[in-house]
Design a protein around this motif. Sequence first.
Motif, PDB file in Angstrom:
ATOM      1  N   VAL A 214       0.865  -1.181   0.000  1.00 28.27           N
ATOM      2  CA  VAL A 214       0.000   0.000   0.000  1.00 28.27           C
ATOM      3  C   VAL A 214       0.902   1.233   0.000  1.00 28.27           C
ATOM      4  N   ARG A 215       0.349   2.327  -0.508  1.00 23.26           N
ATOM      5  CA  ARG A 215       1.164   3.525  -0.706  1.00 23.26           C
ATOM      6  C   ARG A 215       1.827   4.014   0.575  1.00 23.26           C
ATOM      7  N   GLU A 216       1.088   4.056   1.677  1.00 26.57           N
ATOM      8  CA  GLU A 216       1.647   4.583   2.918  1.00 26.57           C
ATOM      9  C   GLU A 216       2.890   3.803   3.352  1.00 26.57           C
ATOM     10  N   GLU A 217       2.822   2.493   3.244  1.00 32.27           N
ATOM     11  CA  GLU A 217       3.957   1.644   3.632  1.00 32.27           C
ATOM     12  C   GLU A 217       5.132   1.855   2.687  1.00 32.27           C
ATOM     13  N   LEU A 218       4.844   1.870   1.399  1.00 33.26           N
ATOM     14  CA  LEU A 218       5.888   2.048   0.390  1.00 33.26           C
ATOM     15  C   LEU A 218       6.599   3.391   0.558  1.00 33.26           C
ATOM     16  N   HIS A 219       5.816   4.456   0.658  1.00 23.78           N
ATOM     17  CA  HIS A 219       6.417   5.785   0.749  1.00 23.78           C
ATOM     18  C   HIS A 219       7.174   5.966   2.057  1.00 23.78           C
ATOM     19  N   SER A 220       6.690   5.352   3.122  1.00 19.56           N
ATOM     20  CA  SER A 220       7.405   5.424   4.395  1.00 19.56           C
ATOM     21  C   SER A 220       8.789   4.788   4.281  1.00 19.56           C
ATOM     22  N   ASN A 229      11.413  13.990   3.006  1.00 22.09           N
ATOM     23  CA  ASN A 229      10.150  14.164   3.724  1.00 22.09           C
ATOM     24  C   ASN A 229       8.941  13.612   2.977  1.00 22.09           C
ATOM     25  N   VAL A 230       9.003  13.623   1.648  1.00 24.94           N
ATOM     26  CA  VAL A 230       7.892  13.131   0.833  1.00 24.94           C
ATOM     27  C   VAL A 230       8.446  12.358  -0.359  1.00 24.94           C
ATOM     28  N   ILE A 231       7.589  11.517  -0.931  1.00 22.59           N
ATOM     29  CA  ILE A 231       7.919  10.812  -2.168  1.00 22.59           C
ATOM     30  C   ILE A 231       6.986  11.313  -3.261  1.00 22.59           C
ATOM     31  N   HIS A 232       7.573  11.708  -4.366  1.00 22.30           N
ATOM     32  CA  HIS A 232       6.799  12.163  -5.516  1.00 22.30           C
ATOM     33  C   HIS A 232       6.412  10.954  -6.369  1.00 22.30           C
ATOM     34  N   SER A 233       5.380  11.123  -7.174  1.00 24.68           N
ATOM     35  CA  SER A 233       4.924  10.043  -8.051  1.00 24.68           C
ATOM     36  C   SER A 233       4.502  10.612  -9.398  1.00 24.68           C
ATOM     37  N   GLU A 234       4.585   9.755 -10.400  1.00 29.17           N
ATOM     38  CA  GLU A 234       4.152  10.112 -11.746  1.00 29.17           C
ATOM     39  C   GLU A 234       3.038   9.142 -12.136  1.00 29.17           C
ATOM     40  N   GLY A 248       3.615  14.434  -3.180  1.00 31.27           N
ATOM     41  CA  GLY A 248       3.574  13.838  -1.851  1.00 31.27           C
ATOM     42  C   GLY A 248       2.175  13.399  -1.464  1.00 31.27           C
ATOM     43  N   ASN A 249       2.103  12.421  -0.564  1.00 34.05           N
ATOM     44  CA  ASN A 249       0.844  11.927  -0.012  1.00 34.05           C
ATOM     45  C   ASN A 249      -0.073  11.289  -1.048  1.00 34.05           C
ATOM     46  N   GLY A 250       0.461  10.967  -2.216  1.00 30.69           N
ATOM     47  CA  GLY A 250      -0.337  10.260  -3.211  1.00 30.69           C
ATOM     48  C   GLY A 250      -1.426  11.085  -3.858  1.00 30.69           C
ATOM     49  N   THR A 251      -1.378  12.402  -3.696  1.00 34.75           N
ATOM     50  CA  THR A 251      -2.384  13.275  -4.313  1.00 34.75           C
ATOM     51  C   THR A 251      -1.821  13.843  -5.609  1.00 34.75           C
ATOM     52  N   PHE A 252      -2.472  13.505  -6.716  1.00 30.87           N
ATOM     53  CA  PHE A 252      -1.988  13.890  -8.038  1.00 30.87           C
ATOM     54  C   PHE A 252      -2.710  15.123  -8.557  1.00 30.87           C
ATOM     55  N   ASN A 253      -1.981  15.910  -9.348  1.00 34.48           N
ATOM     56  CA  ASN A 253      -2.569  17.038 -10.054  1.00 34.48           C
ATOM     57  C   ASN A 253      -2.261  16.908 -11.540  1.00 34.48           C
ATOM     58  N   CYS A 254      -3.201  17.334 -12.361  1.00 36.41           N
ATOM     59  CA  CYS A 254      -3.059  17.240 -13.816  1.00 36.41           C
ATOM     60  C   CYS A 254      -2.586  18.565 -14.400  1.00 36.41           C
ATOM     61  N   PRO A 255      -1.917  18.517 -15.548  1.00 35.56           N
ATOM     62  CA  PRO A 255      -1.693  19.758 -16.294  1.00 35.56           C
ATOM     63  C   PRO A 255      -3.035  20.260 -16.827  1.00 35.56           C
ATOM     64  N   PRO A 304     -12.481  17.929  -4.612  1.00 38.16           N
ATOM     65  CA  PRO A 304     -12.872  19.249  -5.126  1.00 38.16           C
ATOM     66  C   PRO A 304     -11.625  20.017  -5.570  1.00 38.16           C
ATOM     67  N   GLY A 305     -11.681  20.615  -6.738  1.00 34.41           N
ATOM     68  CA  GLY A 305     -10.511  21.308  -7.278  1.00 34.41           C
ATOM     69  C   GLY A 305      -9.803  20.502  -8.335  1.00 34.41           C
ATOM     70  N   GLY A 306     -10.116  19.190  -8.423  1.00 37.09           N
ATOM     71  CA  GLY A 306      -9.593  18.379  -9.519  1.00 37.09           C
ATOM     72  C   GLY A 306      -8.421  17.476  -9.208  1.00 37.09           C
ATOM     73  N   SER A 307      -7.807  17.596  -8.020  1.00 42.15           N
ATOM     74  CA  SER A 307      -6.736  16.654  -7.668  1.00 42.15           C
ATOM     75  C   SER A 307      -7.357  15.279  -7.429  1.00 42.15           C
ATOM     76  N   PHE A 308      -6.530  14.244  -7.435  1.00 38.34           N
ATOM     77  CA  PHE A 308      -7.079  12.889  -7.298  1.00 38.34           C
ATOM     78  C   PHE A 308      -6.058  11.954  -6.669  1.00 38.34           C
ATOM     79  N   GLU A 309      -6.539  10.818  -6.197  1.00 39.37           N
ATOM     80  CA  GLU A 309      -5.656   9.763  -5.729  1.00 39.37           C
ATOM     81  C   GLU A 309      -6.040   8.456  -6.398  1.00 39.37           C
ATOM     82  N   VAL A 310      -5.074   7.576  -6.537  1.00 39.38           N
ATOM     83  CA  VAL A 310      -5.283   6.268  -7.136  1.00 39.38           C
ATOM     84  C   VAL A 310      -5.318   5.246  -6.017  1.00 39.38           C
ATOM     85  N   LEU A 311      -6.377   4.460  -5.983  1.00 35.66           N
ATOM     86  CA  LEU A 311      -6.573   3.520  -4.879  1.00 35.66           C
ATOM     87  C   LEU A 311      -6.249   2.078  -5.250  1.00 35.66           C
TER      88      LEU A 311
END
Length: 327
Positions: A214-220, A229-234, A248-255, A304-311
């Motif tokens: 799971v993301r929390e374990e992996l990023h830790s 302090n954080v891990i970035h993702s693509e 960081g925190n698994g929250t993605f933003n789009c162009p 809200p605002g358009g950011s997202f996370e992948v579960l």
Amino acid sequence: MKHLIRQIFSINNSGSFEQLALQVFGHQAENCLVYKQFIGHLGINPYDVKHLEQIPYLPIAFFKTHDVLTSSDPIEIVFSSSGTTGMAQSRHLVTDTGIYDQSFNQAFELFYGSVEDTCFLALLPSYLEREGSSLIYMVDALIRQSRHPDSGYFLHNHDELYLRLKALQLTGQKTILIGVTYALLDFIEKYRMEFPELIVMETGGMKGKRKEMVREELHSELQKGFGVNVIHSEYGMTELLSQAYSKGNGTFNCPPWMRITLRDTNDPLSLLAANKTGGINVIDLANINSCSFIATQDLGRVFPGGSFEVLGRFDNADIRGCNLLVN
């Protein structure tokens, strides 16, 4: 078409996005044979589609079975998924690599600043060991454009990577280490660092080398291993010409030319409101010459605002940026 492409990469508000998305939909509904037939089978008249919410999304599996093309121009490159032995690969037929170049360069500068000011280190063994990776195409270009003498790939030579990272830390050079997840974990098993300024970007994927986490374990684990302090993702995939980024925190933003919506897993034509969990749909207007409206096999949540996370994912979808199990 060039005028439309310029407009796509100049989007600066939601109104212009919706207007261009509807324009692209009309073009693809008429000129992309696979998408046209799919829409027809749904009983949808493209001329009745007046709002973004009415646009149907093409299931991503069609990239495994059909040539998804809107343009009649010659194919310049074919991006393909890694796939699993015995399974069909997704194929993205790209008629204009310049659009992909503009997409990833403009997105990178939006999220991370000047490419030329950055040293890129890539730990992507599984991608380098096959043909047709859109990720390798992008990283190749970023390494070239960085013009930093230390930018480059590290296949399995972790000793050299460690020494390179230590030297870059001493000089204060802005550095991004982009790596497939299992390779980053392999590295920190041998070497531990305290490099808080380093940007560590994981692209997802255990590629059968390690158990999924799971993301929390992996990023830790990665945070402790690199001293960050954080891990970035693509978040990207073979079938898209754009990427979303998480700082960081698994929250993605789009162009600005890319957007995520969610569909009901029991009713794929119904979209969900923010904060619900559903299937991830992607609008990628950079896919002007293939299909810009893709129903992926990922599960996620849009805020809200358009950011997202992948579960997680519905099945063993060939995708990078999503190596996580559903909590």
